[in-house]
Design a protein around this motif. Structure first.
Motif, PDB file in Angstrom:
ATOM      1  N   GLN A 184       0.844  -1.199   0.000  1.00  0.00           N
ATOM      2  CA  GLN A 184       0.000   0.000   0.000  1.00  0.00           C
ATOM      3  C   GLN A 184       0.881   1.250   0.000  1.00  0.00           C
ATOM      4  OE1 GLN A 184      -3.373  -2.015   2.984  1.00  0.00           O
ATOM      5  NE2 GLN A 184      -2.563   0.004   3.435  1.00  0.00           N
ATOM      6  N   GLN A 185       1.878   1.264   0.867  1.00  0.00           N
ATOM      7  CA  GLN A 185       2.743   2.429   0.994  1.00  0.00           C
ATOM      8  C   GLN A 185       3.594   2.646  -0.248  1.00  0.00           C
ATOM      9  OE1 GLN A 185       4.909   1.559   4.592  1.00  0.00           O
ATOM     10  NE2 GLN A 185       3.241   2.214   5.944  1.00  0.00           N
ATOM     11  N   ALA A 186       4.128   1.570  -0.813  1.00  0.00           N
ATOM     12  CA  ALA A 186       4.966   1.699  -2.001  1.00  0.00           C
ATOM     13  C   ALA A 186       4.170   2.245  -3.179  1.00  0.00           C
ATOM     14  CB  ALA A 186       5.581   0.342  -2.365  1.00  0.00           C
ATOM     15  N   ALA A 187       2.942   1.750  -3.365  1.00  0.00           N
ATOM     16  CA  ALA A 187       2.099   2.238  -4.453  1.00  0.00           C
ATOM     17  C   ALA A 187       1.776   3.715  -4.261  1.00  0.00           C
ATOM     18  CB  ALA A 187       0.821   1.415  -4.542  1.00  0.00           C
ATOM     19  N   ALA A 188       1.478   4.091  -3.009  1.00  0.00           N
ATOM     20  CA  ALA A 188       1.158   5.489  -2.715  1.00  0.00           C
ATOM     21  C   ALA A 188       2.356   6.394  -2.988  1.00  0.00           C
ATOM     22  CB  ALA A 188       0.704   5.620  -1.261  1.00  0.00           C
ATOM     23  N   SER A 189       3.543   5.915  -2.655  1.00  0.00           N
ATOM     24  CA  SER A 189       4.740   6.732  -2.881  1.00  0.00           C
ATOM     25  C   SER A 189       5.033   6.927  -4.366  1.00  0.00           C
ATOM     26  CB  SER A 189       5.950   6.083  -2.196  1.00  0.00           C
ATOM     27  OG  SER A 189       6.304   4.872  -2.831  1.00  0.00           O
ATOM     28  N   HIS A 190       4.572   5.997  -5.192  1.00  0.00           N
ATOM     29  CA  HIS A 190       4.735   6.122  -6.650  1.00  0.00           C
ATOM     30  C   HIS A 190       3.517   6.764  -7.307  1.00  0.00           C
ATOM     31  CE1 HIS A 190       7.946   3.181  -5.820  1.00  0.00           C
ATOM     32  NE2 HIS A 190       8.473   3.558  -6.971  1.00  0.00           N
ATOM     33  N   ASN A 191       2.509   7.053  -6.467  1.00  0.00           N
ATOM     34  CA  ASN A 191       1.313   7.741  -6.945  1.00  0.00           C
ATOM     35  C   ASN A 191       0.601   6.969  -8.061  1.00  0.00           C
ATOM     36  OD1 ASN A 191      -0.537   9.871  -6.772  1.00  0.00           O
ATOM     37  ND2 ASN A 191       0.462  11.016  -8.438  1.00  0.00           N
TER      38      ASN A 191
END
Length: 588
Positions: A74-81
């Motif tokens: 979840q966090q990795a996807a959010a950081s890549h927008n």
């Protein structure tokens, strides 16, 4: 109790003993693949290729894939927008592409976001629940998001200055968490798991067995197997309770079953796994949780967990913050993917961390693949010595004389006589570095023999020419190349194939049993008549250049750009005269 249970499970699986099921860990898609991930895959691939080579009647199956659920994703996807599912697809595809480039022969590539896997996890959960191994309870503890694991106080260190606690093992920070979760009764299976770990060769290398037994010497607490949906939404829902999602490690471990079609009973044709290859950082999950989960649902645990260590880069831990993470695609551009495979298996040893160094990689690949292996093939195929381009038949009288009078020939024979048995023992233990050692020793012996025998002095047209002796020397050299090519197929499959193609070795004569057919196993009185010993033509379409030497950037030739004065030279004499006249007039 465990012994009786295991005997029953063994009876159920006995009829499927012809199967050899191997798995890699499924790789977490919070970041792109690096050489550590590729190392896991090439270990499993080389192991499976050897099994096929040594036991052609066995049904060998290899599974790999990607782990795509949890907070970190979840966090990795959010950081890549980007949306989470799109992010997972992108990173998973990169793993698949790297493994294809490295010629990993996996039979399945599973993703934990696939519907077949979700159904398997749901059934596994229902079985655990129906057998009374899961209960709901309030839970509080230190949770490490990076490692997706709850930790006890004894597994933490406190930074006095900041007040932050970190995992002793990984160094990642933890946070205090209080929530109502489903718990698995791990404590009930402690004795069973300990008994399983103690079985012969269950955990290899042996140092990791000791680590597990040390952990099992202390009471095991029950473990959380779910998280609240409002905290971890990118996960598989708990069957019958949408407020909870399945804990990422339980979800991930079930992939080894879902790849085989579980819960369809056909999965038993390949169960249990013969070997599960993992990194040392996930030993606890595979060496304690996994066998406990399996025993709880009535399934036999793996026959072996094979644990490998990590890779450092120039002696330092590989990490994003140090900007030293090695991308296998970029490394392959310099060394080729076959070269990278060879280096990882040649330099890596499971019990200790390997060190990746560009200087070391270049030295090993140039010395062993380009010079020792490649140069020997080039010399044996040189038209100056082998104008007819044949894999010749050795002449019995010259073979006997060489083995009696040339010490280097005796050493070569002794090396080849031990090649099959030694390499088989090394392959069975996944000691690929020792396979490489043994084959390189044979190739060194062949190079030394070639130099000592001086075949260039035996060419036709020279004083002392002896064509039969020359042919025997080339035959002995090519026998060595052929045997080493067969042995190296699991480690460098593409290069080994090119080598055997050049020697025109039929596909039917590339099996392990063909290692017994060579000059070293013939006595002086034997009639040389086997299909492998008859003179035959080399493959004219295949190059004798196996592996090109790797050059430093500073050693590579620099492309020269045309200089302005060079361009002027191309002008005609009349144009040059006109230019000169104009210049003189202008000056005046």
């Amino acid at each position: 109790m465990l012994i009786r249970r295991i005997k029953l499970l063994k009876c159920l699986g006995a009829r499927y003993s012809s199967s050899h099921y191997v798995t890699t860990p499924i790789f977490y898609v919070n970041a792109a693949p690096h050489i550590g991930h590729l190392y896991s895959a090439v270990i499993a691939d080389a192991h499976c290729r050897y099994q096929k080579l040594r036991h052609p009647a066995t049904d060998v199956r290899l599974c790999t894939g990607t782990d795509e659920h949890g907070t970190k994703i979840q966090q990795a996807a959010a950081s890549h927008n980007v949306p989470v599912d799109q992010y997972c697809q992108q990173i998973s595809s990169r793993y698949r592409e790297v493994f294809q480039a490295a010629h990993i022969q996996n039979d399945d590539f599973i993703r934990t976001t696939e519907e077949r896997h979700k159904q398997a996890v749901a059934q596994f959960w229902r079985t655990l629940h129906s057998r009374g191994h899961i209960y709901s309870a309030a839970y509080s503890g230190w949770y490490c998001v990076s490692d997706e694991v709850f930790l006890t106080d004894s597994q933490l260190r406190l930074d006095e200055a900041s007040g932050t606690r970190y995992s002793l093992e990984s160094g990642h920070p933890v946070e205090w968490t209080e929530e109502t979760n489903y718990m698995f009764r791990l404590s009930q299976f402690q004795d069973d798991v300990r008994h399983w770990v103690k079985q012969e060769a269950r955990i290899r290398p042996a140092k990791f067995e000791k680590i597990l037994l040390d952990t099992l010497s202390e009471p095991l607490p029950d473990v959380s197997v779910s998280r609240p949906s409002n905290r971890v939404h990118w996960a598989i829902p708990v069957p019958g309770d949408d407020t909870q999602t399945v804990y990422v490690w339980l979800d991930a471990l079930v992939n080894y079953l879902s790849s085989l079609g579980y819960p369809n009973e056909k999965f038993l044709e390949h169960w249990p796994p013969a070997q599960q290859v993992i990194g040392k950082d996930i030993l606890k999950f595979h060496g304690i949780y996994w066998p406990a989960f399996l025993l709880a649902v009535g399934l036999q645990p793996p026959q072996q967990i094979y644990v490998h260590s990590h890779w450092t880069v120039d002696g330092q831990k590989m990490s994003k913050s140090k900007h030293n993470v090695v991308d296998p695609v970029q490394a392959a551009q310099q060394y080729t993917m076959e070269g990278l495979r060879y280096f990882l298996l040649r330099e890596g040893v499971a019990h200790s961390d390997g060190n990746y160094s560009q200087v070391k990689a270049q030295r090993i690949l140039n010395s062993e693949l380009a010079d020792t292996l490649g140069n020997l093939l080039s010399r044996a195929c040189a038209k100056s010595l082998n104008p007819c381009q044949v894999y010749p038949q050795p002449h019995a009288e010259h073979l006997a004389d060489l083995l009696q009078s040339v010490d280097a020939a005796k050493r070569l024979r002794d090396s080849l006589l031990q090649l099959s048995e030694r390499c088989e023992a090394h392959y069975e233990c996944n000691h690929f570095h020792l396979v490489a050692d043994t084959t390189m020793a044979a190739l060194h012996a062949a190079n030394n023999f070639f130099e000592s025998a001086k075949p260039w002095e035996l060419k036709g047209g020279k004083e002392g020419a002896n064509e039969p002796r020359l042919a025997t020397i080339i035959a002995m050299t090519m026998d060595t190349l052929r045997l080493c090519g067969i042995v190296l197929q699991p480690i460098i499959p593409q290069l080994a194939t090119r080598l055997l193609d050049k020697l025109s070795v039929p596909a039917s004569q590339r099996g392990w049993d063909c290692l017994n057919e060579n000059f070293a196993r013939r006595d002086s009185s034997s009639n040389i008549s086997s299909s492998n010993s008859r003179s035959h033509q080399l493959d004219g379409q295949s190059s004798a250049m196996l592996f090109q030497r790797i050059m430093d950037e500073k050693d590579k030739p620099v492309e020269q750009k045309p200089q302005p004065q060079q361009a002027k030279r191309s002008k005609s004499k009349k144009e040059r005269l006109k230019t000169a006249t104009t210049a003189t007039t202008t000056t005046s």
